[in-house]
Design a protein around this motif. Structure first.
Motif, mmCIF file in Angstrom:
data_model
loop_
_atom_site.group_PDB
_atom_site.id
_atom_site.type_symbol
_atom_site.label_atom_id
_atom_site.label_comp_id
_atom_site.label_asym_id
_atom_site.label_seq_id
_atom_site.Cartn_x
_atom_site.Cartn_y
_atom_site.Cartn_z
ATOM 1 N N ILE A 46 0.833 -1.206 0.000
ATOM 2 C CA ILE A 46 0.000 0.000 0.000
ATOM 3 C C ILE A 46 0.869 1.258 0.000
ATOM 4 C CG2 ILE A 46 -1.671 1.316 1.375
ATOM 5 C CD1 ILE A 46 -2.899 -1.423 2.148
ATOM 6 N N ALA A 47 1.942 1.258 0.805
ATOM 7 C CA ALA A 47 2.837 2.408 0.831
ATOM 8 C C ALA A 47 3.470 2.631 -0.542
ATOM 9 C CB ALA A 47 3.923 2.209 1.890
ATOM 10 N N THR A 48 3.883 1.560 -1.204
ATOM 11 C CA THR A 48 4.480 1.669 -2.544
ATOM 12 C C THR A 48 3.462 2.213 -3.535
ATOM 13 O OG1 THR A 48 5.925 -0.195 -2.023
ATOM 14 C CG2 THR A 48 5.677 0.378 -4.347
ATOM 15 N N MET A 49 2.215 1.754 -3.426
ATOM 16 C CA MET A 49 1.177 2.234 -4.328
ATOM 17 C C MET A 49 0.945 3.732 -4.110
ATOM 18 S SD MET A 49 -2.832 1.171 -4.507
ATOM 19 C CE MET A 49 -3.032 1.724 -2.827
ATOM 20 N N ILE A 50 0.898 4.168 -2.859
ATOM 21 C CA ILE A 50 0.688 5.592 -2.565
ATOM 22 C C ILE A 50 1.845 6.423 -3.108
ATOM 23 C CG2 ILE A 50 0.581 7.274 -0.683
ATOM 24 C CD1 ILE A 50 -1.064 5.148 0.867
ATOM 25 N N LEU A 51 3.071 5.949 -2.899
ATOM 26 C CA LEU A 51 4.226 6.660 -3.452
ATOM 27 C C LEU A 51 4.150 6.711 -4.977
ATOM 28 C CD1 LEU A 51 7.091 5.354 -1.149
ATOM 29 C CD2 LEU A 51 6.118 7.664 -1.229
ATOM 30 N N GLY A 52 3.679 5.620 -5.580
ATOM 31 C CA GLY A 52 3.503 5.618 -7.033
ATOM 32 C C GLY A 52 2.519 6.689 -7.479
ATOM 33 N N PHE A 53 1.405 6.838 -6.753
ATOM 34 C CA PHE A 53 0.442 7.888 -7.083
ATOM 35 C C PHE A 53 1.044 9.270 -6.895
ATOM 36 C CE2 PHE A 53 -3.093 4.770 -6.553
ATOM 37 C CZ PHE A 53 -3.738 5.040 -7.757
ATOM 38 N N ILE A 54 1.859 9.441 -5.867
ATOM 39 C CA ILE A 54 2.446 10.758 -5.593
ATOM 40 C C ILE A 54 3.440 11.153 -6.684
ATOM 41 C CG2 ILE A 54 3.994 12.003 -4.022
ATOM 42 C CD1 ILE A 54 2.579 10.509 -1.713
ATOM 43 N N PHE A 55 4.337 10.242 -7.054
ATOM 44 C CA PHE A 55 5.401 10.583 -8.002
ATOM 45 C C PHE A 55 4.948 10.544 -9.455
ATOM 46 C CE2 PHE A 55 7.999 9.264 -4.301
ATOM 47 C CZ PHE A 55 8.583 10.492 -4.071
ATOM 48 N N TRP B 225 1.258 9.204 -11.313
ATOM 49 C CA TRP B 225 -0.004 8.531 -11.055
ATOM 50 C C TRP B 225 -0.214 7.235 -11.838
ATOM 51 C CZ3 TRP B 225 -3.632 7.687 -14.738
ATOM 52 C CH2 TRP B 225 -3.590 8.480 -15.880
ATOM 53 N N PRO B 226 0.269 7.089 -13.078
ATOM 54 C CA PRO B 226 0.051 5.800 -13.755
ATOM 55 C C PRO B 226 0.745 4.622 -13.045
ATOM 56 C CG PRO B 226 0.521 7.488 -15.383
ATOM 57 C CD PRO B 226 0.794 8.089 -14.038
ATOM 58 N N ILE B 227 1.856 4.890 -12.364
ATOM 59 C CA ILE B 227 2.531 3.811 -11.624
ATOM 60 C C ILE B 227 1.649 3.375 -10.449
ATOM 61 C CG2 ILE B 227 4.495 3.265 -10.147
ATOM 62 C CD1 ILE B 227 6.194 5.046 -11.955
ATOM 63 N N ALA C 144 -3.980 -1.852 -9.726
ATOM 64 C CA ALA C 144 -4.554 -2.886 -10.590
ATOM 65 C C ALA C 144 -3.877 -4.229 -10.342
ATOM 66 C CB ALA C 144 -4.420 -2.479 -12.063
ATOM 67 N N TYR C 145 -2.551 -4.228 -10.191
ATOM 68 C CA TYR C 145 -1.832 -5.478 -9.942
ATOM 69 C C TYR C 145 -2.211 -6.076 -8.587
ATOM 70 C CZ TYR C 145 1.866 -8.839 -9.203
ATOM 71 O OH TYR C 145 2.554 -9.996 -8.940
ATOM 72 N N MET C 146 -2.353 -5.210 -7.570
ATOM 73 C CA MET C 146 -2.724 -5.708 -6.248
ATOM 74 C C MET C 146 -4.112 -6.335 -6.268
ATOM 75 S SD MET C 146 -1.198 -2.688 -3.832
ATOM 76 C CE MET C 146 -2.000 -3.282 -2.358
ATOM 77 N N ILE C 147 -5.039 -5.735 -7.003
ATOM 78 C CA ILE C 147 -6.384 -6.305 -7.106
ATOM 79 C C ILE C 147 -6.349 -7.587 -7.919
ATOM 80 C CG2 ILE C 147 -8.684 -5.927 -8.081
ATOM 81 C CD1 ILE C 147 -8.336 -2.959 -7.273
ATOM 82 N N TRP C 148 -5.658 -7.573 -9.044
ATOM 83 C CA TRP C 148 -5.592 -8.748 -9.918
ATOM 84 C C TRP C 148 -4.934 -9.932 -9.225
ATOM 85 C CZ3 TRP C 148 -1.087 -11.001 -11.978
ATOM 86 C CH2 TRP C 148 -1.319 -12.023 -12.901
#
Length: 144
Positions: free
Chosen positions: A28-37, A39-41, A47-51
């Motif tokens: 979750i922390a990695t996903m949030i950082l991805g959105f911050i830096f 957004w497509p990451i 999507a990968y976490m859900i899949w």
């Protein structure tokens, strides 16, 4: 070639393993950082976490490994037949206690449900009585 590939996984596989070892919070922390830096990451990680069912399964690989390790330890023979008999008897007794406790909890839930339903019916009857009492007696009329 496949053994070399399995022995030396890609940086993506190593990152996935590293995050799995640290649990869902790391994902979750990695996903949030991805959105911050960028957004497509973050969106791709979501999507990968859900899949991959990492978002909803409650645990990652490290918890599964620990669970399997506990099961293997519980089933492993110590080599001493007296101790193994004691261990199996204790495990059997604990399973019976767990079943009895689960049955007890089920009875508590059913009693609570019945109590809540009875309270609902009492409130409903009280409301119907007060409605009928306020408007006077209710008379049945026959069609002419």
């Amino acid at each position: 070639m496949t053994t070399a590939h399995a022995a030396n996984p890609s940086w993506l596989a190593r990152a996935e393993n590293w995050l799995d070892d640290r649990g869902k919070g790391a994902w979750i922390a990695t996903m949030i950082l991805g959105f911050i830096f960028f957004w497509p990451i973050g969106l791709a990680l979501l999507a990968y976490m859900i899949w991959s069912k990492r978002m909803f399964n409650g645990s990652c690989r490290s918890a599964r490994k620990a669970h399997h390790r506990h099961i293997r330890t519980a089933m492993k023979s110590s080599g001493n037949s007296a101790f193994d008999a004691y261990k199996s008897e204790t495990l059997r007794r604990l399973e019976e206690e767990q079943d009895a406790f689960e049955a007890f909890l089920q009875r508590l839930r059913e009693a609570k449900d019945k109590s809540e339903f009875d309270a609902f019916m009492d409130d409903r009857a009280r409301a119907a009585k007060s409605t009928n009492g306020d408007s006077g007696p209710v008379e049945a009329t026959e069609p002419a």
